[in-house]
Design an enzyme around this catalytic site. Structure first.
Site, PDB file in Angstrom:
ATOM      1  N   CYS A   1      -9.239  -8.910 -12.626  1.00 10.81           N
ATOM      2  CA  CYS A   1      -8.009  -9.673 -12.457  1.00 10.81           C
ATOM      3  C   CYS A   1      -7.989 -11.114 -13.364  1.00 10.81           C
ATOM      4  CB  CYS A   1      -7.991 -10.403 -10.909  1.00 10.81           C
ATOM      5  SG  CYS A   1      -7.979  -8.964  -9.806  1.00 10.81           S
TER       6      CYS A   1
ATOM      7  N   HIS B   1      -4.053 -16.430  -9.835  1.00  7.70           N
ATOM      8  CA  HIS B   1      -4.213 -14.941  -9.562  1.00  7.70           C
ATOM      9  C   HIS B   1      -3.722 -14.553  -8.063  1.00  7.70           C
ATOM     10  CE1 HIS B   1      -5.010 -10.907  -9.229  1.00  7.70           C
ATOM     11  NE2 HIS B   1      -6.097 -10.983  -8.458  1.00  7.70           N
TER      12      HIS B   1
ATOM     13  N   ASN C   1      -1.345  -7.556  -5.349  1.00  2.98           N
ATOM     14  CA  ASN C   1      -2.324  -7.716  -6.248  1.00  2.98           C
ATOM     15  C   ASN C   1      -2.089  -7.002  -7.410  1.00  2.98           C
ATOM     16  OD1 ASN C   1      -4.412  -8.270  -7.774  1.00  2.98           O
ATOM     17  ND2 ASN C   1      -6.128  -8.488  -5.960  1.00  2.98           N
TER      18      ASN C   1
HETATM   19  N1  COA Z   1      -4.312  -3.261   8.765  1.00  2.00           N
HETATM   20  C1  COA Z   1      -4.778  -3.525   9.988  1.00  2.00           C
HETATM   21  N2  COA Z   1      -6.374  -4.060  10.237  1.00  2.00           N
HETATM   22  C2  COA Z   1      -6.906  -4.063   9.111  1.00  2.00           C
HETATM   23  C3  COA Z   1      -6.349  -3.609   7.777  1.00  2.00           C
HETATM   24  C4  COA Z   1      -4.856  -3.182   7.689  1.00  2.00           C
HETATM   25  N3  COA Z   1      -4.719  -2.924   6.389  1.00  2.00           N
HETATM   26  N4  COA Z   1      -7.369  -3.737   6.851  1.00  2.00           N
HETATM   27  C5  COA Z   1      -8.542  -4.319   7.800  1.00  2.00           C
HETATM   28  N5  COA Z   1      -8.093  -4.308   8.686  1.00  2.00           N
HETATM   29  C6  COA Z   1      -9.222  -4.642  10.120  1.00  2.00           C
HETATM   30  C7  COA Z   1     -10.425  -4.409   9.925  1.00  2.00           C
HETATM   31  O1  COA Z   1     -10.994  -3.161  10.184  1.00  2.00           O
HETATM   32  C8  COA Z   1     -11.170  -5.593  10.661  1.00  2.00           C
HETATM   33  O2  COA Z   1     -11.451  -4.992  12.062  1.00  2.00           O
HETATM   34  P1  COA Z   1     -12.464  -5.029  12.890  1.00  2.00           P
HETATM   35  O3  COA Z   1     -12.783  -6.679  12.998  1.00  2.00           O
HETATM   36  O4  COA Z   1     -12.274  -4.198  14.151  1.00  2.00           O
HETATM   37  O5  COA Z   1     -13.606  -4.655  12.118  1.00  2.00           O
HETATM   38  C9  COA Z   1     -10.254  -6.698  10.635  1.00  2.00           C
HETATM   39  O6  COA Z   1      -8.914  -6.203  10.329  1.00  2.00           O
HETATM   40  C10 COA Z   1     -10.738  -7.941   9.872  1.00  2.00           C
HETATM   41  O7  COA Z   1     -11.089  -7.376   8.511  1.00  2.00           O
HETATM   42  P2  COA Z   1     -11.560  -8.509   7.469  1.00  2.00           P
HETATM   43  O8  COA Z   1     -12.010  -7.796   6.275  1.00  2.00           O
HETATM   44  O9  COA Z   1     -12.444  -9.536   7.994  1.00  2.00           O
HETATM   45  O10 COA Z   1      -9.947  -9.523   7.301  1.00  2.00           O
HETATM   46  P3  COA Z   1      -9.849 -10.286   6.518  1.00  2.00           P
HETATM   47  O11 COA Z   1      -9.047 -11.516   7.176  1.00  2.00           O
HETATM   48  O12 COA Z   1     -11.152 -11.014   5.634  1.00  2.00           O
HETATM   49  O13 COA Z   1      -8.532  -9.833   5.474  1.00  2.00           O
HETATM   50  C11 COA Z   1      -8.579  -9.104   3.150  1.00  2.00           C
HETATM   51  C12 COA Z   1      -9.070  -8.729   4.483  1.00  2.00           C
HETATM   52  C13 COA Z   1      -8.888  -7.899   2.155  1.00  2.00           C
HETATM   53  C14 COA Z   1      -7.092  -9.001   3.125  1.00  2.00           C
HETATM   54  C15 COA Z   1      -9.205 -10.480   2.574  1.00  2.00           C
HETATM   55  O14 COA Z   1     -10.496 -10.385   3.024  1.00  2.00           O
HETATM   56  C16 COA Z   1      -8.833 -10.615   1.222  1.00  2.00           C
HETATM   57  O15 COA Z   1      -7.910 -10.935   0.557  1.00  2.00           O
HETATM   58  N6  COA Z   1     -10.080 -10.724   0.514  1.00  2.00           N
HETATM   59  C17 COA Z   1     -10.080 -11.121  -1.144  1.00  2.00           C
HETATM   60  C18 COA Z   1      -9.471 -10.427  -1.954  1.00  2.00           C
HETATM   61  C19 COA Z   1      -9.991 -10.460  -3.216  1.00  2.00           C
HETATM   62  O16 COA Z   1     -10.147 -11.754  -3.537  1.00  2.00           O
HETATM   63  N7  COA Z   1     -10.205  -9.844  -4.124  1.00  2.00           N
HETATM   64  C20 COA Z   1     -10.844 -10.112  -5.593  1.00  2.00           C
HETATM   65  C21 COA Z   1      -9.828 -10.533  -6.358  1.00  2.00           C
HETATM   66  S1  COA Z   1      -9.108  -9.035  -7.128  1.00  2.00           S
END
Ligand code: COA
Length: 325
Positions: free
Chosen positions: A113, A252, A282
Site C-alpha cells: 500500500c 492511504h 482499499n
Molecule cells: N462482517 C461482520 N463481522 C465481521 C466481519 C464482517 N465483514 N469481519 C470480521 N467480523 C467480526 C469478527 O469475526 C469479530 O467477531 P468476534 O468478536 O465474534 O470474533 C468482530 O467482527 C471484530 O473483529 P475485529 O477484527 O476485531 O474488527 P475490527 O474492528 O478490528 O475491524 C478491520 C476489522 C479489518 C476492518 C480493521 O481491523 C482494519 O481495518 N485493520 C487494518 C487494516 C490495515 O490497515 N491493513 C494494512 C494496510 S493495507
C-alpha cells in the site's frame, strides 16, 4: 538538483460496482458492520479480461493526455503493484509495449500500500539529478484476483483500480520531501503465503487457500495509526514545515477510522483530509494514487497548495511525501 513536480494525472476505475448489499449475499456480513468499521460502501471490480496492466494502461493514457506528452517522451515507467499480471515480466514492461513508450526504462516496485509513494520518491530522484526528463509513476492493482471471497474478514475491504502521475521538472515547489521506511519483523500480519519460491503453487496450496490475502486486521490497525502518524511527522520535519502549513492530507485508504485517528493525533481538521474509501475500498498502491488524482480533478488541490501523502502497508512498509503544487 532540479525541482520535480507532478505535471499530469489520470486514473482508471473498472465499471463493475460491488456494494455492501452485494457482499451481504456472499458472506455473513452487513452494510452496517462494513460502513461503521471501515467507511467503505462499495468497491470496483475488474472484469475477467482486465489484468493489472490494462487498468494501468487506461490511467497512464489519461495522465499523459493531462501532461500533454506522448508516450515516446517518457524516460522511465515505474508501476507500484502487488498484483502483477504474472510474476515476470513486469507490469511496467507490458505497459511500455502497450503505450509505445519505446524510450522508457521500466520496472515494478513491490511495496504494497506504500508502493505509490515509494515509486514517486524513486522516480523523482532520476529527474532531480538530471538522468531523466519525464517519468510515469502508477499505482495499479487487481486485488480482487487475490481476495478470498469466502473470508468475511478480508473480502469486504479490497477493490481494483489504478492512478497515474507524470513527473517532470517544475520551476518552483514540487516534491519537497519524501520519507520511506520498513519494519520487516511483522511479515505475518499481512501477506499472501503461496505462489512464490517459498511455497510454489501446488494442489495443496490451492486447496489450503494460500493464494489469497491473509490479514490480522486488529493488530495492524494499531500499528497503522502509530506508523502513519510518525511518518507524517518525520517528512514534515524534513520539509521544514508545520502541520498548519498543510492544505490537504492524502492518506492511504485502508480504513476511515485509521485515517481519522491519524488526523486527530496530527491535529488536522476533517476539511484537510481527502477520502475516497467509501467508493473504492482499499486498492493498495492504487489507493493513494487515485486519491491524489481525484483531489486534483475535484479542485481540492489548487496552485500553491501544500499536500501531504501518507501511506502504510504489508512489509510492513510506509511512505510519506510533501508536495507543493
Ligand atoms: N462482517 C461482520 N463481522 C465481521 C466481519 C464482517 N465483514 N469481519 C470480521 N467480523 C467480526 C469478527 O469475526 C469479530 O467477531 P468476534 O468478536 O465474534 O470474533 C468482530 O467482527 C471484530 O473483529 P475485529 O477484527 O476485531 O474488527 P475490527 O474492528 O478490528 O475491524 C478491520 C476489522 C479489518 C476492518 C480493521 O481491523 C482494519 O481495518 N485493520 C487494518 C487494516 C490495515 O490497515 N491493513 C494494512 C494496510 S493495507
Amino acid at each position: 538538483m532540479r525541482k520535480v513536480g507532478i505535471i499530469g494525472v489520470g486514473e482508471y476505475l473498472p465499471k463493475r460496482v460491488l456494494t455492501n448489499a452485494d457482499l451481504e449475499k456472499m458472506v455473513d456480513t452487513s452494510d452496517e458492520w462494513i460502513t461503521t468499521r471501515t467507511g467503505i460502501k462499495e468497491r470496483r471490480l475488474a472484469s475477467a479480461e482486465e489484468a493489472t496492466s490494462d487498468l494501468a494502461l487506461n490511467a497512464a493514457k489519461a495522465a499523459l493526455k493531462d501532461a500533454r506528452l506522448s508516450a515516446e517522451d517518457l524516460d522511465l515507467i515505474i508501476v507500484a503493484t502487488i498484483t502483477p499480471d504474472m510474476p515476470f515480466p513486469s507490469v511496467a514492461s507490458i505497459l511500455q509495449n502497450a503505450l509505445g513508450a519505446k524510450n522508457a526504462a521500466c520496472c515494478d516496485i513491490s511495496a504494497a500500500c506504500a508502493g505509490f509513494v515509494y515509486a514517486l520518491a524513486t522516480a523523482s530522484q532520476f529527474i532531480a539529478c538530471g538522468t531523466y526528463k519525464n517519468a510515469l509513476v502508477i499505482g495499479a492493482e487487481k486485488l480482487s484476483s487475490v481476495t478470498d471471497w469466502k473470508d468475511r474478514n478480508t473480502c469486504v475491504l479490497f477493490g481494483d483500480g489504478a492512478g497515474a502521475c507524470v513527473l517532470g521538472e517544475v520551476k518552483s515547489g514540487g516534491i519537497i520531501a519524501s520519507y520511506l521506511g520498513c519494519d520487516g519483523s511483522n511479515l505475518g500480519l499481512l501477506n499472501l503465503p503461496a505462489g512464490g519460491s517459498r511455497n510454489p503453487a501446488s494442489l495443496q496450496t490451492v486447496e489450503a487457500r494460500l493464494h489469497y490475502i491473509k490479514m490480522q486486521g486488529n493488530e495492524l490497525f494499531k500499528i497503522a495509526v502509530r506508523t502513519m502518524t510518525e511518518a507524517a511527522e518525520k517528512v514534515l520535519k524534513q520539509a521544514g514545515l508545520k502541520f498548519s502549513d498543510i492544505d490537504l492530507i492524502i492518506p492511504h485508504q485502508a480504513n476511515s477510522r485509521i485515517i481519522m485517528a491519524v488526523a486527530k493525533r496530527l491535529g488536522l481538521t476533517e476539511d484537510k483530509i481527502f477520502l475516497n474509501i467509501e467508493k473504492y475500498g482499499n486498492m493498495s498502491s492504487a489507493s493513494t494514487a487515485t486519491a491524489l488524482v481525484e483531489a486534483v480533478k475535484e479542485g481540492r488541490i489548487k496552485k500553491g497548495d501544500t499536500v501531504l501523502l501518507d501511506s502504510f502497508g504489508a512489509g510492513l512498509v510506509w511512505g510519506a511525501a510533501v508536495i507543493q503544487w
